[in-house]
Design an enzyme around this catalytic site. Sequence first.
Site, short mmCIF file in Angstrom:
data_model
loop_
_atom_site.label_atom_id
_atom_site.label_comp_id
_atom_site.label_asym_id
_atom_site.label_seq_id
_atom_site.Cartn_x
_atom_site.Cartn_y
_atom_site.Cartn_z
N GLY A 130 0.84 -1.18 0.00
CA GLY A 130 0.00 0.00 0.00
C GLY A 130 0.88 1.23 0.00
O GLY A 130 2.04 1.17 0.43
N GLN A 169 3.02 9.83 1.29
CA GLN A 169 4.31 9.13 1.33
C GLN A 169 5.20 9.47 0.13
O GLN A 169 6.38 9.14 0.13
CB GLN A 169 4.10 7.61 1.39
CG GLN A 169 3.53 7.14 2.73
CD GLN A 169 3.46 5.64 2.79
OE1 GLN A 169 2.51 5.04 2.31
NE2 GLN A 169 4.48 5.00 3.35
N CYS A 203 6.57 -0.45 7.23
CA CYS A 203 6.11 0.74 6.54
C CYS A 203 7.25 1.25 5.66
O CYS A 203 8.39 1.32 6.11
CB CYS A 203 5.70 1.81 7.56
SG CYS A 203 5.12 3.32 6.78
N LEU A 204 6.91 1.59 4.41
CA LEU A 204 7.94 2.08 3.48
C LEU A 204 8.54 3.40 3.96
O LEU A 204 9.64 3.75 3.55
CB LEU A 204 7.34 2.25 2.08
CG LEU A 204 6.80 0.97 1.44
CD1 LEU A 204 6.14 1.29 0.10
CD2 LEU A 204 7.90 -0.07 1.26
N HIS A 221 -3.99 0.76 7.92
CA HIS A 221 -2.63 1.33 7.92
C HIS A 221 -2.57 2.55 6.99
O HIS A 221 -2.06 3.61 7.37
CB HIS A 221 -1.64 0.24 7.49
CG HIS A 221 -0.21 0.67 7.41
ND1 HIS A 221 0.78 0.12 8.19
CD2 HIS A 221 0.41 1.59 6.63
CE1 HIS A 221 1.95 0.71 7.89
NE2 HIS A 221 1.75 1.59 6.95
N GLU A 222 -3.13 2.41 5.77
CA GLU A 222 -3.05 3.52 4.80
C GLU A 222 -3.95 4.69 5.21
O GLU A 222 -3.58 5.85 5.03
CB GLU A 222 -3.42 3.02 3.40
CG GLU A 222 -2.51 1.92 2.84
CD GLU A 222 -1.03 2.22 2.95
OE1 GLU A 222 -0.64 3.40 2.82
OE2 GLU A 222 -0.25 1.29 3.19
N HIS A 232 -2.16 6.74 7.63
CA HIS A 232 -1.22 7.66 6.99
C HIS A 232 -1.91 8.97 6.60
O HIS A 232 -1.37 10.05 6.78
CB HIS A 232 -0.62 7.04 5.71
CG HIS A 232 0.60 6.19 5.96
ND1 HIS A 232 1.70 6.66 6.64
CD2 HIS A 232 0.89 4.92 5.60
CE1 HIS A 232 2.61 5.70 6.70
NE2 HIS A 232 2.15 4.63 6.07
#
Length: 181
Positions: free
Chosen positions: A48, A53, A101-102, A143-144, A147
């Site tokens: 995702g 991000q 997480c990226l 999670h997204e 963000h």
Amino acid sequence: MKRPIVKIGNPVLRAHTRLVPRKILSQKSFAGLIREMIETMRGAQGVGLAANQIGKNLRLFVMECRGNKRYPKVASFPLQAYLNIRILLYSKSQENGWEGCLSVPGFRGLVPRSKKIWVEAQALDGTKIRRTFSGFEARVVQHETDHLNGLFYLDRMKNLKTWTHLEEFNRKHKRNIKDNK
Ligand code: NI
């Protein structure tokens, strides 16, 4: 084209993102942004990616999981994009799962998430979507969406003592997962 992924510490990841206005949906630059987000997510082996991000303050994310190397033991789900998502309801029943997480490369943490969620969002063409998610797919949506509200999985951890460097995670779980730097 892949874009650089913004890392934790950058204020854009702590901001509440702006609603995606309907008038930009038909613009070429919007289609370009979506393409870049998909390429960036795939290039980093993510499941995702939220717009902030890659530094875009917009309430939008993409997700996809097909034979993912960073999450090898989870169920697949197709490529999807959601605009202006709202989670209307979280199931009381939760389960713990490991998340990375990226924007926080090289770490994993054990995070409790609702097993099922009910959401309202818009598709890329602006049409209204109402649906439920469950299991790992629901975890990724939570999670997204976090963000987009300026939150990290770290903010959702019950106990930071489980926060683990990826080298230690791999050793413990007998895996060889790598996060892109
Ligand atoms: Ni993330």
